[in-house]
Design a protein around this motif. Structure first.
Motif, mmCIF file in Angstrom:
data_model
loop_
_atom_site.group_PDB
_atom_site.id
_atom_site.type_symbol
_atom_site.label_atom_id
_atom_site.label_comp_id
_atom_site.label_asym_id
_atom_site.label_seq_id
_atom_site.Cartn_x
_atom_site.Cartn_y
_atom_site.Cartn_z
ATOM 1 N N ARG A 81 -6.872 5.880 15.022
ATOM 2 C CA ARG A 81 -6.772 5.630 16.465
ATOM 3 C C ARG A 81 -7.331 4.249 16.811
ATOM 4 N NH1 ARG A 81 -9.148 10.158 19.163
ATOM 5 N NH2 ARG A 81 -7.052 11.019 19.197
ATOM 6 N N LYS A 82 -8.477 3.913 16.237
ATOM 7 C CA LYS A 82 -9.111 2.619 16.516
ATOM 8 C C LYS A 82 -8.205 1.463 16.089
ATOM 9 C CE LYS A 82 -13.292 -0.015 15.611
ATOM 10 N NZ LYS A 82 -13.458 -0.886 14.505
ATOM 11 N N ILE A 83 -7.701 1.509 14.877
ATOM 12 C CA ILE A 83 -6.829 0.441 14.377
ATOM 13 C C ILE A 83 -5.561 0.353 15.227
ATOM 14 C CG2 ILE A 83 -5.391 -0.315 12.439
ATOM 15 C CD1 ILE A 83 -7.494 1.027 10.588
ATOM 16 N N GLN A 98 -0.466 5.557 2.040
ATOM 17 C CA GLN A 98 0.132 4.296 1.606
ATOM 18 C C GLN A 98 1.095 3.752 2.661
ATOM 19 O OE1 GLN A 98 1.625 4.576 -2.453
ATOM 20 N NE2 GLN A 98 -0.292 3.564 -2.998
ATOM 21 N N ARG A 99 1.847 4.636 3.291
ATOM 22 C CA ARG A 99 2.752 4.187 4.361
ATOM 23 C C ARG A 99 1.966 3.622 5.537
ATOM 24 N NH1 ARG A 99 6.459 8.886 5.896
ATOM 25 N NH2 ARG A 99 4.808 10.136 5.009
ATOM 26 N N VAL A 100 0.845 4.272 5.888
ATOM 27 C CA VAL A 100 -0.005 3.783 6.974
ATOM 28 C C VAL A 100 -0.542 2.397 6.637
ATOM 29 C CG1 VAL A 100 -2.203 4.136 8.181
ATOM 30 C CG2 VAL A 100 -0.639 6.057 7.876
ATOM 31 N N ALA A 101 -1.080 2.253 5.424
ATOM 32 C CA ALA A 101 -1.642 0.959 5.009
ATOM 33 C C ALA A 101 -0.571 -0.125 5.033
ATOM 34 C CB ALA A 101 -2.264 1.080 3.617
ATOM 35 N N GLY A 102 0.618 0.203 4.556
ATOM 36 C CA GLY A 102 1.712 -0.773 4.568
ATOM 37 C C GLY A 102 2.149 -1.126 5.976
ATOM 38 N N TYR A 103 2.315 -0.121 6.815
ATOM 39 C CA TYR A 103 2.753 -0.349 8.190
ATOM 40 C C TYR A 103 1.753 -1.198 8.959
ATOM 41 C CZ TYR A 103 3.759 0.557 13.103
ATOM 42 O OH TYR A 103 4.007 0.407 14.443
ATOM 43 N N LEU A 104 0.462 -0.910 8.763
ATOM 44 C CA LEU A 104 -0.572 -1.642 9.475
ATOM 45 C C LEU A 104 -0.956 -2.947 8.770
ATOM 46 C CD1 LEU A 104 -2.851 1.356 10.522
ATOM 47 C CD2 LEU A 104 -1.264 0.066 11.975
ATOM 48 N N ASN A 105 -0.331 -3.204 7.617
ATOM 49 C CA ASN A 105 -0.596 -4.420 6.848
ATOM 50 C C ASN A 105 -2.101 -4.550 6.567
ATOM 51 O OD1 ASN A 105 0.185 -6.675 5.415
ATOM 52 N ND2 ASN A 105 0.007 -8.032 7.193
ATOM 53 N N ILE A 106 -2.669 -3.458 6.067
ATOM 54 C CA ILE A 106 -4.098 -3.402 5.800
ATOM 55 C C ILE A 106 -4.388 -3.983 4.421
ATOM 56 C CG2 ILE A 106 -6.031 -1.819 5.418
ATOM 57 C CD1 ILE A 106 -4.820 0.008 7.502
ATOM 58 N N TRP A 143 -6.787 -4.827 0.944
ATOM 59 C CA TRP A 143 -7.361 -3.908 -0.032
ATOM 60 C C TRP A 143 -8.637 -3.223 0.420
ATOM 61 C CZ3 TRP A 143 -4.563 -1.991 -3.668
ATOM 62 C CH2 TRP A 143 -3.501 -2.716 -4.173
ATOM 63 N N ASP A 144 -9.636 -3.996 0.873
ATOM 64 C CA ASP A 144 -10.909 -3.387 1.266
ATOM 65 C C ASP A 144 -10.736 -2.418 2.421
ATOM 66 O OD1 ASP A 144 -12.244 -4.744 -0.699
ATOM 67 O OD2 ASP A 144 -13.060 -6.289 0.636
ATOM 68 N N GLU A 145 -9.934 -2.802 3.405
ATOM 69 C CA GLU A 145 -9.680 -1.906 4.534
ATOM 70 C C GLU A 145 -8.923 -0.664 4.084
ATOM 71 O OE1 GLU A 145 -7.731 -4.841 7.087
ATOM 72 O OE2 GLU A 145 -9.214 -4.337 8.620
ATOM 73 N N ALA A 146 -7.976 -0.843 3.158
ATOM 74 C CA ALA A 146 -7.219 0.298 2.642
ATOM 75 C C ALA A 146 -8.143 1.249 1.888
ATOM 76 C CB ALA A 146 -6.079 -0.178 1.741
ATOM 77 N N ASP A 147 -9.050 0.706 1.086
ATOM 78 C CA ASP A 147 -10.020 1.553 0.387
ATOM 79 C C ASP A 147 -10.862 2.347 1.381
ATOM 80 O OD1 ASP A 147 -9.185 0.769 -2.117
ATOM 81 O OD2 ASP A 147 -10.817 -0.666 -2.428
ATOM 82 N N ASP A 148 -11.297 1.694 2.455
ATOM 83 C CA ASP A 148 -12.075 2.386 3.484
ATOM 84 C C ASP A 148 -11.253 3.496 4.131
ATOM 85 O OD1 ASP A 148 -14.296 0.807 3.046
ATOM 86 O OD2 ASP A 148 -13.926 -0.517 4.758
ATOM 87 N N LEU A 149 -9.991 3.205 4.413
ATOM 88 C CA LEU A 149 -9.117 4.201 5.031
ATOM 89 C C LEU A 149 -8.912 5.397 4.101
ATOM 90 C CD1 LEU A 149 -7.480 4.646 7.631
ATOM 91 C CD2 LEU A 149 -5.509 3.703 6.421
ATOM 92 N N PHE A 150 -8.709 5.137 2.820
ATOM 93 C CA PHE A 150 -8.532 6.214 1.848
ATOM 94 C C PHE A 150 -9.833 7.017 1.715
ATOM 95 C CE2 PHE A 150 -4.511 5.493 -0.694
ATOM 96 C CZ PHE A 150 -3.924 4.684 0.252
ATOM 97 N N ARG A 151 -10.983 6.350 1.762
ATOM 98 C CA ARG A 151 -12.278 7.024 1.664
ATOM 99 C C ARG A 151 -12.481 7.958 2.858
ATOM 100 N NH1 ARG A 151 -16.686 6.231 4.153
ATOM 101 N NH2 ARG A 151 -16.063 4.206 4.934
ATOM 102 N N VAL A 152 -12.206 7.479 4.074
ATOM 103 C CA VAL A 152 -12.412 8.344 5.237
ATOM 104 C C VAL A 152 -11.399 9.485 5.260
ATOM 105 C CG1 VAL A 152 -13.610 6.645 6.656
ATOM 106 C CG2 VAL A 152 -11.160 6.907 6.913
#
Length: 126
Positions: free
Chosen positions: A10-12, A51-59, A61-70
Protein backbone atom coordinates in the motif's frame (compact mmCIF):
# COMPACT_ATOMS: atom_id res chain seq x y z
CA UNK A 1 -5.95 -4.67 10.33
CA UNK A 2 -3.26 -5.50 7.85
CA UNK A 3 -0.03 -7.46 7.46
CA UNK A 4 3.55 -6.24 7.00
CA UNK A 5 3.26 -7.10 3.30
CA UNK A 6 -0.07 -5.29 2.98
CA UNK A 7 1.39 -2.17 4.59
CA UNK A 8 4.47 -2.28 2.34
CA UNK A 9 2.51 -2.70 -0.90
CA UNK A 10 0.00 0.00 0.00
CA UNK A 11 2.79 2.43 0.92
CA UNK A 12 4.74 1.86 -2.30
CA UNK A 13 1.59 1.98 -4.42
CA UNK A 14 0.42 5.25 -2.86
CA UNK A 15 3.87 6.86 -3.03
CA UNK A 16 3.89 6.15 -6.75
CA UNK A 17 0.32 7.33 -7.27
CA UNK A 18 -0.93 3.96 -8.52
CA UNK A 19 -4.53 2.94 -7.90
CA UNK A 20 -5.39 -0.53 -6.68
CA UNK A 21 -7.43 -1.07 -9.81
CA UNK A 22 -4.56 -0.14 -12.15
CA UNK A 23 -2.03 -2.23 -10.26
CA UNK A 24 -4.35 -5.22 -10.13
CA UNK A 25 -4.98 -5.00 -13.87
CA UNK A 26 -1.24 -4.81 -14.59
CA UNK A 27 -0.58 -7.83 -12.35
CA UNK A 28 -3.48 -9.79 -13.87
CA UNK A 29 -5.32 -10.17 -10.55
CA UNK A 30 -8.60 -8.76 -9.36
CA UNK A 31 -8.74 -5.49 -7.47
CA UNK A 32 -10.55 -7.43 -4.74
CA UNK A 33 -7.56 -9.78 -4.39
CA UNK A 34 -5.10 -6.90 -4.16
CA UNK A 35 -7.34 -5.18 -1.62
CA UNK A 36 -7.56 -8.38 0.43
CA UNK A 37 -3.75 -8.66 0.44
CA UNK A 38 -3.38 -5.05 1.53
CA UNK A 39 -5.96 -5.50 4.28
CA UNK A 40 -4.60 -8.79 5.67
CA UNK A 41 -7.57 -10.85 4.54
CA UNK A 42 -5.50 -13.06 2.21
CA UNK A 43 -2.57 -15.26 3.08
CA UNK A 44 1.03 -14.96 2.11
CA UNK A 45 1.38 -14.24 -1.62
CA UNK A 46 3.20 -16.71 -3.85
CA UNK A 47 6.66 -16.27 -5.33
CA UNK A 48 5.31 -15.69 -8.85
CA UNK A 49 3.05 -12.88 -7.64
CA UNK A 50 5.90 -11.29 -5.68
CA UNK A 51 8.10 -11.31 -8.76
CA UNK A 52 5.34 -9.68 -10.82
CA UNK A 53 4.91 -7.00 -8.13
CA UNK A 54 8.66 -6.30 -8.04
CA UNK A 55 8.79 -6.10 -11.83
CA UNK A 56 5.71 -3.90 -12.13
CA UNK A 57 6.96 -1.51 -9.46
CA UNK A 58 10.50 -1.63 -10.90
CA UNK A 59 11.87 -2.43 -7.46
CA UNK A 60 15.66 -2.78 -7.13
CA UNK A 61 17.32 -5.80 -5.47
CA UNK A 62 17.47 -4.54 -1.88
CA UNK A 63 13.88 -3.33 -1.97
CA UNK A 64 12.78 -6.61 -3.56
CA UNK A 65 14.54 -8.58 -0.82
CA UNK A 66 12.73 -6.47 1.79
CA UNK A 67 9.41 -7.05 0.04
CA UNK A 68 10.01 -10.81 -0.11
CA UNK A 69 11.04 -10.80 3.59
CA UNK A 70 7.87 -9.01 4.71
CA UNK A 71 5.78 -11.34 2.54
CA UNK A 72 7.32 -14.30 4.36
CA UNK A 73 6.15 -12.94 7.73
CA UNK A 74 2.71 -11.85 6.56
CA UNK A 75 0.52 -14.92 6.79
CA UNK A 76 -2.44 -13.80 8.94
CA UNK A 77 -3.18 -17.36 10.13
CA UNK A 78 -0.09 -18.90 11.71
CA UNK A 79 0.36 -22.53 12.75
CA UNK A 80 2.83 -23.23 15.54
CA UNK A 81 4.04 -26.83 15.60
CA UNK A 82 4.99 -27.80 19.15
CA UNK A 83 5.05 -31.56 18.52
CA UNK A 84 7.91 -33.14 20.44
CA UNK A 85 8.42 -30.08 22.63
CA UNK A 86 7.80 -29.85 26.38
CA UNK A 87 4.17 -29.36 27.45
CA UNK A 88 4.95 -25.83 28.63
CA UNK A 89 5.79 -24.81 25.02
CA UNK A 90 2.42 -26.09 23.78
CA UNK A 91 0.61 -24.33 26.62
CA UNK A 92 2.45 -21.08 25.85
CA UNK A 93 1.62 -21.27 22.11
CA UNK A 94 -2.05 -21.85 22.89
CA UNK A 95 -2.17 -19.03 25.45
CA UNK A 96 -0.60 -16.66 22.93
CA UNK A 97 -3.14 -17.71 20.27
CA UNK A 98 -6.04 -17.04 22.68
CA UNK A 99 -4.76 -13.73 24.05
CA UNK A 100 -2.73 -12.04 21.30
CA UNK A 101 -5.64 -9.77 20.36
CA UNK A 102 -5.66 -8.33 23.88
CA UNK A 103 -1.94 -7.55 24.11
CA UNK A 104 -0.85 -3.92 24.04
CA UNK A 105 1.45 -2.77 21.21
CA UNK A 106 4.21 -2.19 23.78
CA UNK A 107 3.94 -5.79 24.95
CA UNK A 108 4.13 -7.03 21.35
CA UNK A 109 7.23 -4.88 20.78
CA UNK A 110 8.88 -6.31 23.92
CA UNK A 111 8.07 -9.88 22.92
CA UNK A 112 9.41 -9.24 19.40
CA UNK A 113 12.66 -7.89 20.86
CA UNK A 114 12.94 -10.97 23.08
CA UNK A 115 12.41 -13.26 20.10
CA UNK A 116 14.94 -11.31 18.01
CA UNK A 117 17.58 -11.84 20.70
CA UNK A 118 16.82 -15.58 21.12
CA UNK A 119 18.99 -18.22 19.43
CA UNK A 120 17.89 -18.86 15.86
CA UNK A 121 16.83 -22.27 14.55
CA UNK A 122 19.79 -24.61 14.62
CA UNK A 123 21.69 -22.59 17.23
CA UNK A 124 22.27 -24.06 20.65
CA UNK A 125 20.39 -22.65 23.59
CA UNK A 126 22.53 -21.29 26.46
Amino acid sequence: MTTPFGEAIRKIRRERGISQKDMAKALNVSAAYLSALENGKRGQPGFDFLQRVAGYLNIIWDEADDLFRVAAISHPRVVVDTAGMPASYTAFANALARQIHALRPETIRQLAELLDSAPKTGEKRP
